[in-house]
Design a protein around this motif. Structure first.
Motif: not given
Length: 234
Positions: A32-36, A194-198
């Protein structure tokens, strides 16, 4: 781990305005990747490019090896940031519509999710509260057996209590066989999943890493870091 989505050197301009520049990241199966980022940071441009809604961009975008288009879209379950189901539909008709349109749609799963939310199938969508309408749309999107779920601001228009319920719904109905890319500027509520944050600012990636690693290296929560980085724009 299999890469579901790959984006490399994505650049897109609107006239003289560069919306995103040199964006590179991938989304792996089961993540689950967050586009922040704040409004105007480029999140929607990236998502529209993935969905094939924008053309004339630089770089490469692929979903399981397919460029944006009909084949790629058949592998994506997309929740836009605006209502996308006719509000004069009854909830039952919306389920039937999705069942007719998407081969991977699980109507039984959708009905079970809606029953758990106590949303009656015989009500017109327009008669429901804003929060309930959001829950109907999310339930339908998460009832597909897609490779990639793209959720654009899934909690931006609902109250805090509904946010918790929506996040719980996402988690309970994500089996890990695909991947989730979600965009938001409300980090506190979604940080735990979230696993990954951008982090995006003015069309550029300024931070991209595993969430646990970010918290360890920065000695702070993802939400607090987000507030510090974007304190003048959020």
């Amino acid at each position: 781990m299999e890469k579901i989505l790959q984006i490399s050197n994505l650049t897109k301009s609107y006239g003289k305005t560069q919306a995103v520049r040199d964006i590179t990241f991938d989304v792996k199966k089961g993540s689950i990747v967050g586009l922040l980022g704040p409004n105007g940071s480029g999140k929607t441009t990236i998502i529209k490019t993935i969905m094939g809604l924008l053309s004339d961009y630089g770089g490469n975008v692929s979903i399981k090896g397919e460029a944006p288009g009909p084949i790629a879209n058949s592998r994506i379950s997309y929740l836009p940031d605006v209502a996308h189901i006719p509000t004069w539909f009854k909830v039952s008709r919306a389920i039937a519509f999705f069942a007719d349109f998407y081969e991977d749609f699980d109507a039984v799963r959708a009905e079970a999710m809606l029953a758990a939310m106590k949303i009656p199938l015989d009500k017109k969508i327009k008669s429901l509260s804003r929060g309930m309408q959001e829950k109907v749309q999310l339930s339908l999107v998460m009832s597909r057996r897609a490779d990639l779920y793209v959720l654009d601001e899934p909690i931006g228009a609902v109250d805090p209590a509904s946010r918790e319920f929506i996040i719980d719904t996402i988690l309970k109905n994500f089996d890990g066989e695909g991947a989730i890319l979600l965009s938001t500027h409300i980090v506190a509520d979604i940080e735990p999943i979230l696993d990954v944050a951008i982090f995006l600012r003015e069309g550029e990636i300024i931070l991209h890493d595993d969430v646990d690693k970010i918290r360890e290296e920065k000695a702070t929560s993802l939400d607090q870091l987000f507030r510090e980085v974007f304190k003048n724009v959020v």
